[in-house]
Design a protein around this motif. Structure first.
Motif, mmCIF file in Angstrom:
data_model
loop_
_atom_site.group_PDB
_atom_site.id
_atom_site.type_symbol
_atom_site.label_atom_id
_atom_site.label_comp_id
_atom_site.label_asym_id
_atom_site.label_seq_id
_atom_site.Cartn_x
_atom_site.Cartn_y
_atom_site.Cartn_z
ATOM 1 N N LEU A 72 0.832 -1.209 0.000
ATOM 2 C CA LEU A 72 0.000 0.000 0.000
ATOM 3 C C LEU A 72 0.864 1.255 0.000
ATOM 4 O O LEU A 72 0.508 2.262 -0.619
ATOM 5 C CB LEU A 72 -0.908 0.027 1.236
ATOM 6 N N THR A 73 1.987 1.183 0.713
ATOM 7 C CA THR A 73 2.833 2.368 0.826
ATOM 8 C C THR A 73 3.533 2.720 -0.483
ATOM 9 O O THR A 73 4.163 3.775 -0.574
ATOM 10 C CB THR A 73 3.910 2.175 1.919
ATOM 11 N N ASN A 74 3.433 1.850 -1.477
ATOM 12 C CA ASN A 74 4.100 2.118 -2.757
ATOM 13 C C ASN A 74 3.116 2.488 -3.860
ATOM 14 O O ASN A 74 3.441 2.378 -5.050
ATOM 15 C CB ASN A 74 4.940 0.913 -3.191
ATOM 16 N N PHE A 75 1.901 2.876 -3.483
ATOM 17 C CA PHE A 75 0.974 3.432 -4.470
ATOM 18 C C PHE A 75 1.625 4.660 -5.085
ATOM 19 O O PHE A 75 2.363 5.376 -4.403
ATOM 20 C CB PHE A 75 -0.336 3.831 -3.765
ATOM 21 N N PRO A 76 1.386 4.955 -6.386
ATOM 22 C CA PRO A 76 0.411 4.355 -7.296
ATOM 23 C C PRO A 76 0.940 3.168 -8.095
ATOM 24 O O PRO A 76 0.298 2.757 -9.060
ATOM 25 C CB PRO A 76 0.105 5.524 -8.248
ATOM 26 N N HIS A 77 2.074 2.601 -7.726
ATOM 27 C CA HIS A 77 2.566 1.409 -8.420
ATOM 28 C C HIS A 77 1.638 0.222 -8.150
ATOM 29 O O HIS A 77 0.846 0.235 -7.193
ATOM 30 C CB HIS A 77 3.994 1.100 -7.981
ATOM 31 N N THR A 78 1.755 -0.791 -8.976
ATOM 32 C CA THR A 78 0.802 -1.911 -8.945
ATOM 33 C C THR A 78 1.236 -3.041 -8.013
ATOM 34 O O THR A 78 0.760 -4.165 -8.150
ATOM 35 C CB THR A 78 0.607 -2.469 -10.370
ATOM 36 N N ASP A 79 2.096 -2.742 -7.068
ATOM 37 C CA ASP A 79 2.613 -3.774 -6.158
ATOM 38 C C ASP A 79 1.489 -4.512 -5.441
ATOM 39 O O ASP A 79 1.539 -5.742 -5.277
ATOM 40 C CB ASP A 79 3.536 -3.142 -5.112
ATOM 41 N N PHE A 80 0.480 -3.774 -4.993
ATOM 42 C CA PHE A 80 -0.597 -4.398 -4.215
ATOM 43 C C PHE A 80 -1.346 -5.436 -5.057
ATOM 44 O O PHE A 80 -1.682 -6.516 -4.568
ATOM 45 C CB PHE A 80 -1.575 -3.347 -3.694
ATOM 46 N N ILE A 129 3.645 -0.791 10.581
ATOM 47 C CA ILE A 129 4.552 -0.359 9.522
ATOM 48 C C ILE A 129 5.111 1.029 9.850
ATOM 49 O O ILE A 129 4.365 2.016 9.870
ATOM 50 C CB ILE A 129 3.825 -0.317 8.161
ATOM 51 N N VAL A 130 6.394 1.112 10.105
ATOM 52 C CA VAL A 130 7.031 2.400 10.363
ATOM 53 C C VAL A 130 6.960 3.263 9.101
ATOM 54 O O VAL A 130 7.274 2.805 8.003
ATOM 55 C CB VAL A 130 8.503 2.198 10.792
ATOM 56 N N GLY A 131 6.514 4.509 9.269
ATOM 57 C CA GLY A 131 6.435 5.429 8.135
ATOM 58 C C GLY A 131 5.221 5.226 7.247
ATOM 59 O O GLY A 131 5.159 5.791 6.146
ATOM 60 N N PHE A 132 4.232 4.441 7.723
ATOM 61 C CA PHE A 132 3.072 4.125 6.881
ATOM 62 C C PHE A 132 2.310 5.394 6.473
ATOM 63 O O PHE A 132 2.041 5.611 5.287
ATOM 64 C CB PHE A 132 2.133 3.177 7.634
ATOM 65 N N ALA A 133 1.976 6.235 7.446
ATOM 66 C CA ALA A 133 1.154 7.417 7.162
ATOM 67 C C ALA A 133 1.854 8.356 6.183
ATOM 68 O O ALA A 133 1.240 8.863 5.237
ATOM 69 C CB ALA A 133 0.808 8.146 8.461
ATOM 70 N N ASP A 134 3.148 8.596 6.391
ATOM 71 C CA ASP A 134 3.868 9.509 5.503
ATOM 72 C C ASP A 134 3.988 8.943 4.088
ATOM 73 O O ASP A 134 3.971 9.701 3.107
ATOM 74 C CB ASP A 134 5.256 9.807 6.061
ATOM 75 N N SER A 135 4.093 7.628 3.967
ATOM 76 C CA SER A 135 4.137 7.015 2.634
ATOM 77 C C SER A 135 2.827 7.237 1.892
ATOM 78 O O SER A 135 2.819 7.516 0.689
ATOM 79 C CB SER A 135 4.430 5.514 2.753
ATOM 80 N N ILE A 136 1.720 7.130 2.615
ATOM 81 C CA ILE A 136 0.418 7.386 1.998
ATOM 82 C C ILE A 136 0.297 8.855 1.630
ATOM 83 O O ILE A 136 -0.257 9.206 0.571
ATOM 84 C CB ILE A 136 -0.725 6.973 2.946
#
Length: 216
Positions: A72-80, A129-136
């Motif tokens: 999720l933290t790597n949006f908008p890439h299609t990893d999820f 997940i450390v840094g989750f909010a900032d990644s979003i």
């Protein structure tokens, strides 16, 4: 520690060793390191899910949730999407995996206010997940940057998760946006739109045979 382990994992995933279930404990520990140290290795995480596919008795739901949250933290890439495709229908319907999938659907729709509301109701997920909010928030800023010319500070704060004025100012400066009172100038989207003049040239000779065929 995650960065130090990356090369070891890379070597582990070469050739047939990629499908060795005895590697799972090391790979699962690596997923935990990524979660704690704000690191990310999609290839390794996909390898874990693939091993779960081949060895369903070794399936670990907690590790799977961490992998999905990291994706999720790597949006908008299609990893999820790549990760989700390696899960069975039953696994996708199991809590809290189904809740993470719902979060991904909200993000894909860019319904950011709904996303933050949902996250606040389940802090036990995002705190893994450390840094989750900032990644979003980086993804939010990406969307804002290609969507808005100007945006009110109040709305931007909501899109970023209800951040305070100091945090809001940090993100505005980070992306080079300009503050003007209660409005933020994001970008001149007219400069990003390339217009094209399309001229169609169709002469009678080129369609004459087709018209004649239609009349038969």
């Amino acid at each position: 520690m995650a960065e130090a382990m990356r090369q070891q994992v890379t070597n582990m995933l070469r050739g047939i060793e990629r499908y060795n279930p005895e590697n799972l404990p090391t790979l699962e520990r690596y997923v935990g390191m990524q979660s704690q140290e704000n690191a990310y290795d999609l290839e390794a995480n996909l390898a874990v899910l693939k091993l779960y596919q081949f060895n369903p008795h070794k399936y670990n739901k907690d590790i799977t949730c961490k992998i999905l949250l990291k994706a999720l933290t790597n949006f908008p890439h299609t990893d999820f999407i790549l990760c989700r495709c390696l899960l069975s229908e039953k696994q996708c319907a199991d809590k809290p995996v189904d809740q993470i999938i719902y979060l991904a659907d909200i993000l894909e729709r860019c319904d950011f206010q709904a996303f933050w509301t949902r996250i606040l109701s389940m802090p036990e997920l995002s705190l893994q997940i450390v840094g989750f909010a900032d990644s979003i928030r980086k993804f939010v800023c990406h969307v804002v940057g290609i969507t808005f010319q100007t945006v009110e500070k109040g709305l931007l704060s909501e899109l970023l998760g209800g951040v305070d004025a100091q945090t809001l100012s940090h993100w505005i400066k980070k992306y080079g946006w300009k503050e003007d009172g209660q409005v933020v100038f994001v970008a001149n989207q007219d400069e990003n739109i390339k217009t094209k003049n399309i001229t169609e040239k169709i002469d009678f000779e080129s369609v004459g045979a087709l018209m004649a065929a239609c009349q038969r």
